[in-house]
Design a protein around this motif. Sequence first.
Motif, short mmCIF file in Angstrom:
data_model
loop_
_atom_site.label_atom_id
_atom_site.label_comp_id
_atom_site.label_asym_id
_atom_site.label_seq_id
_atom_site.Cartn_x
_atom_site.Cartn_y
_atom_site.Cartn_z
N LEU A 189 0.82 -1.21 0.00
CA LEU A 189 0.00 0.00 0.00
C LEU A 189 0.86 1.26 0.00
O LEU A 189 0.43 2.30 -0.50
CB LEU A 189 -0.91 0.03 1.24
CG LEU A 189 -1.97 -1.06 1.37
CD1 LEU A 189 -2.67 -0.93 2.72
CD2 LEU A 189 -2.97 -0.97 0.24
N THR A 190 2.03 1.18 0.59
CA THR A 190 2.86 2.37 0.79
C THR A 190 4.22 2.21 0.12
O THR A 190 4.69 1.09 -0.11
CB THR A 190 3.07 2.64 2.29
OG1 THR A 190 3.89 1.60 2.85
CG2 THR A 190 1.75 2.67 3.04
N GLU A 197 4.33 -3.01 6.77
CA GLU A 197 3.28 -3.76 6.08
C GLU A 197 3.62 -5.25 5.99
O GLU A 197 2.75 -6.12 6.08
CB GLU A 197 3.07 -3.18 4.69
CG GLU A 197 1.71 -3.45 4.12
CD GLU A 197 1.41 -2.63 2.89
OE1 GLU A 197 0.47 -3.02 2.16
OE2 GLU A 197 2.10 -1.63 2.62
N GLN A 240 4.09 12.02 5.51
CA GLN A 240 3.19 11.02 4.94
C GLN A 240 3.01 9.83 5.87
O GLN A 240 2.08 9.04 5.70
CB GLN A 240 3.76 10.55 3.60
CG GLN A 240 2.94 9.54 2.84
CD GLN A 240 1.70 10.15 2.21
OE1 GLN A 240 1.59 11.37 2.09
NE2 GLN A 240 0.76 9.30 1.82
N LEU A 243 -0.49 9.00 7.57
CA LEU A 243 -1.47 8.49 6.61
C LEU A 243 -1.15 7.06 6.21
O LEU A 243 -2.04 6.20 6.13
CB LEU A 243 -1.51 9.39 5.37
CG LEU A 243 -2.44 8.94 4.24
CD1 LEU A 243 -3.88 8.85 4.73
CD2 LEU A 243 -2.32 9.90 3.05
N ASP A 244 0.14 6.78 5.98
CA ASP A 244 0.53 5.42 5.60
C ASP A 244 0.21 4.43 6.72
O ASP A 244 -0.27 3.32 6.45
CB ASP A 244 2.03 5.39 5.31
CG ASP A 244 2.38 6.02 3.96
OD1 ASP A 244 1.45 6.23 3.16
OD2 ASP A 244 3.56 6.31 3.73
N TRP A 246 -2.07 4.74 8.98
CA TRP A 246 -3.54 4.60 9.04
C TRP A 246 -4.02 3.61 7.98
O TRP A 246 -4.89 2.78 8.23
CB TRP A 246 -4.20 5.96 8.85
CG TRP A 246 -5.70 5.88 8.83
CD1 TRP A 246 -6.55 5.74 9.90
CD2 TRP A 246 -6.54 5.92 7.66
NE1 TRP A 246 -7.86 5.69 9.47
CE2 TRP A 246 -7.89 5.80 8.11
CE3 TRP A 246 -6.29 6.06 6.31
CZ2 TRP A 246 -8.95 5.81 7.23
CZ3 TRP A 246 -7.37 6.07 5.42
CH2 TRP A 246 -8.68 5.94 5.89
N LYS A 247 -3.45 3.69 6.76
CA LYS A 247 -3.82 2.76 5.69
C LYS A 247 -3.53 1.32 6.11
O LYS A 247 -4.33 0.41 5.88
CB LYS A 247 -3.04 3.09 4.42
CG LYS A 247 -3.46 4.36 3.71
CD LYS A 247 -2.58 4.57 2.48
CE LYS A 247 -2.94 5.83 1.74
NZ LYS A 247 -2.03 6.05 0.57
N ILE A 248 -2.36 1.12 6.71
CA ILE A 248 -1.97 -0.22 7.14
C ILE A 248 -2.90 -0.73 8.24
O ILE A 248 -3.35 -1.89 8.21
CB ILE A 248 -0.50 -0.21 7.62
CG1 ILE A 248 0.44 0.03 6.44
CG2 ILE A 248 -0.14 -1.54 8.31
CD1 ILE A 248 1.88 0.28 6.83
N HIS A 249 -3.20 0.13 9.19
CA HIS A 249 -4.11 -0.26 10.27
C HIS A 249 -5.49 -0.63 9.73
O HIS A 249 -6.07 -1.65 10.10
CB HIS A 249 -4.23 0.88 11.28
CG HIS A 249 -5.25 0.62 12.34
ND1 HIS A 249 -5.05 -0.28 13.37
CD2 HIS A 249 -6.49 1.14 12.53
CE1 HIS A 249 -6.11 -0.31 14.14
NE2 HIS A 249 -7.00 0.54 13.65
N ARG A 250 -6.01 0.20 8.81
CA ARG A 250 -7.35 -0.03 8.28
C ARG A 250 -7.41 -1.35 7.49
O ARG A 250 -8.36 -2.10 7.61
CB ARG A 250 -7.74 1.13 7.37
CG ARG A 250 -9.17 1.00 6.82
CD ARG A 250 -9.52 2.14 5.92
NE ARG A 250 -8.68 2.15 4.72
CZ ARG A 250 -8.88 3.00 3.69
NH1 ARG A 250 -9.82 3.91 3.76
NH2 ARG A 250 -8.08 2.95 2.64
N ARG A 251 -6.35 -1.63 6.71
CA ARG A 251 -6.36 -2.83 5.87
C ARG A 251 -6.13 -4.12 6.64
O ARG A 251 -6.80 -5.14 6.41
CB ARG A 251 -5.29 -2.70 4.78
CG ARG A 251 -5.05 -3.96 3.95
CD ARG A 251 -6.21 -4.31 3.03
NE ARG A 251 -6.37 -3.32 1.99
CZ ARG A 251 -5.74 -3.36 0.82
NH1 ARG A 251 -4.89 -4.37 0.56
NH2 ARG A 251 -5.94 -2.45 -0.08
#
Length: 254
Positions: A189-190, A197, A240, A243-244, A246-251
């Motif tokens: 994702l990042t 990740e 960044q 945000l990165d 947060w993306k990892i946590h959400r996924r």
Amino acid sequence: MVEKTERAVRVTIVVPAYNEAERLDPASYLRFAAERNWLRFLFVDDGSRDDSRDVFAKMERESPTQVEVLSLAENQGKAEAVRRGLLLALEAKPDFVGFWDADLATPLGEIDGFVARFDSDPELEMVLGSRVRLLGTKIERDPARHYLGRVAATLASAILGLAVYDTQCGAKLFRCSETLRSILAEPFLTRWMFDIEILARWLKLRGADEGQAARFLREAPVASWNDVAGSRLKLFDFAQVPLDLWKIHRRYRS
């Protein structure tokens, strides 16, 4: 003169590189590999615009059995360069694969210690280099990058639910397995937080908590680390990070 080391295992180290011609030390790589016939370097040229590709090609000609080059037509970012390199490395069925920063901020000698940890523990799946400043070590880091890195590592530790000190050290080694293949199956994702990740994907695939993870994952404090000038990761890239994460946590972790 160092005696040539014999070892039953086979190791492939992926070295991602983008415009690294001026910072690369080919002689160090070739000399290190020549003393370890169980080791192979896979250089991933991530669409460089300098002379990196020529440097790698020359290294491959000089040591065709221990140097391989994967050239990407366009710049994909470090995360994708590492992922593509690891997937190619797995095709040759080595025992261990890993990745190392091209500038050798972490000396190549640490590879021996990483492999020794796997040799002593058949359950171990990952060894993560860790830049811990201890007595007897020589860890030289830019203060601003160090403290920003500590904030990122603390947030990452909370998100992962793991007491991991250093997620971003560019020196890691993995036991080859179907779990590792699954971790690498899809792009990350990042572009910069892919180390975190990898851990998040492992935790999700294994359904593991921190206690279980401690059996299979290990941080290895490196004896020396030098903040080499010219890093592609700039201070503004740290903006960044939230945000990165947060993306990892959400996924993977929500």
